[in-house]
Design an enzyme around this catalytic site. Structure first.
Site, PDB file in Angstrom:
ATOM      1  N   THR A   1     -65.071  45.603  40.918  1.00 39.48           N
ATOM      2  CA  THR A   1     -64.046  44.641  40.491  1.00 39.48           C
ATOM      3  C   THR A   1     -62.975  45.277  39.619  1.00 39.48           C
ATOM      4  OG1 THR A   1     -65.640  42.819  40.605  1.00 39.48           O
ATOM      5  CG2 THR A   1     -63.668  42.440  39.314  1.00 39.48           C
TER       6      THR A   1
ATOM      7  N   ILE B   1     -67.265  41.138  45.321  1.00 37.46           N
ATOM      8  CA  ILE B   1     -66.377  42.290  45.119  1.00 37.46           C
ATOM      9  C   ILE B   1     -67.136  43.324  44.289  1.00 37.46           C
ATOM     10  CG2 ILE B   1     -64.190  43.159  44.227  1.00 37.46           C
ATOM     11  CD1 ILE B   1     -63.007  40.367  44.521  1.00 37.46           C
ATOM     12  N   ASP B   2     -67.634  44.346  44.942  1.00 37.38           N
ATOM     13  CA  ASP B   2     -68.252  45.444  44.214  1.00 37.38           C
ATOM     14  C   ASP B   2     -67.147  46.445  43.885  1.00 37.38           C
ATOM     15  OD1 ASP B   2     -70.740  46.758  43.272  1.00 37.38           O
ATOM     16  OD2 ASP B   2     -69.996  48.358  44.576  1.00 37.38           O
TER      17      ASP B   2
ATOM     18  N   ASP C   1     -72.673  40.551  46.840  1.00 38.40           N
ATOM     19  CA  ASP C   1     -71.705  40.971  45.832  1.00 38.40           C
ATOM     20  C   ASP C   1     -70.330  40.744  46.441  1.00 38.40           C
ATOM     21  OD1 ASP C   1     -70.178  42.077  43.849  1.00 38.40           O
ATOM     22  OD2 ASP C   1     -71.429  43.853  43.592  1.00 38.40           O
TER      23      ASP C   1
ATOM     24  N   GLU D   1     -73.716  37.627  42.661  1.00 38.99           N
ATOM     25  CA  GLU D   1     -73.309  38.108  41.339  1.00 38.99           C
ATOM     26  C   GLU D   1     -72.782  36.993  40.445  1.00 38.99           C
ATOM     27  OE1 GLU D   1     -70.719  41.560  39.111  1.00 38.99           O
ATOM     28  OE2 GLU D   1     -70.440  41.279  41.258  1.00 38.99           O
TER      29      GLU D   1
ATOM     30  N   ASP E   1     -75.600  44.993  43.756  1.00 40.69           N
ATOM     31  CA  ASP E   1     -74.862  46.255  43.828  1.00 40.69           C
ATOM     32  C   ASP E   1     -75.419  47.179  44.909  1.00 40.69           C
ATOM     33  OD1 ASP E   1     -73.190  45.678  41.568  1.00 40.69           O
ATOM     34  OD2 ASP E   1     -74.820  46.272  40.234  1.00 40.69           O
TER      35      ASP E   1
END
Length: 254
Positions: free
Chosen positions: A80, A77-78, A75, A60, A206
């Site tokens: 955030t 931190i999906d 990702d 990302e 994602d």
């Protein structure tokens, strides 16, 4: 590689947890889209630890291309926004693809200590126990999850799409949840907490890991026309326990 990657993701979870409970430096990437310093830290840690596997990366917070031969899709931190506000619905998502096909996926929520994972042909697991999608066939009793795209702040067409689909789906299902992490929403379909999930304008990182976890748990993933979902090309993802898939797709077509 699979077992080692799981261990690396767990280690990255310690950095994730450290940042979750701290005041964080937050930068806006758009009107609603934001990034924290820990998005960068977790991604850099994962890429450094996974580098010995001699693979490509799609992540990302990095520049990427769409060549996915021996590629990790990350990702850091999906969810955030949840992470920044200390809402515990957020996760690390790591998938590995070869020749444009998913090989394995890992989604880890360090705050709730829930580790979801799946390897092609070997089933899906949560905390080491095999999981399966819901057996519910009745759409009226189905709990559906969705998400609101960041583009809805500026793109009136996207906002209208979201509202129009809510108007169609909500009266016909038990209820709709919007918890703010597509990776976890997909895993919740996989373990039977939700019967279905849909959202538009998601990025490959994602959904890359969650997609295989749903499929290995016995679920179905498509676009909103019922066709095979392409993580790079399709606007809308639809994931279900398979039993309500056609009904949900019918409501989302167009």
């Amino acid at each position: 590689m699979f077992e080692k990657t799981i261990q690396i993701v767990k280690e990255a979870g310690e950095i994730f947890k450290e940042g979750y409970y701290k005041d964080k430096e937050i930068v806006l990437k758009g009107k609603k889209d934001l990034v924290t310093e820990y998005d960068i830290k977790v991604e850099e840690f994962l890429k450094e630890k996974l580098k010995p596997f001699n693979t490509n990366f799609i992540a990302e917070e990095s520049i990427y291309n769409e060549k996915i031969h021996k590629t990790f899709i990350i990702d850091p931190i999906d969810g955030t926004t949840n992470y920044a506000h200390q809402v515990p619905h957020c996760a690390i998502s790591v998938a590995y693809y070869e020749n444009n096909r998913e090989v394995f996926g890992i989604v880890y929520n360090p705050i709730l200590n829930e580790l979801f994972y799946a390897k092609k042909g070997e089933g899906a697991y949560l905390k080491g126990k095999k999981i399966e999608v819901s057996k519910n066939e009745c759409f009226q009793r189905a709990l559906i999850a969705t998400g609101f795209p960041y583009s809805s702040a500026e793109n009136e067409a996207d906002l209208k799409w979201v509202i129009s689909k809510l108007n169609k789906v909500l009266p016909r299902c038990q209820d709709i949840r919007r918890l703010g992490s597509a990776a976890l929403d997909l895993c919740y379909v996989a373990c039977g907490r939700y019967e279905g999930f849909y959202e538009i304008n998601l990025k490959p990182w994602d959904v890359a890991a969650g997609k295989i976890i749903v499929q290995e748990a016995g679920g179905e993933v498509s676009n909103n026309f019922g066709e095979s979902y392409n993580i790079f090309e399709d606007r809308c993802i639809v994931a279900t326990n398979m039993k309500i898939h056609r009904e949900l797709v019918n409501l989302l077509e167009g």
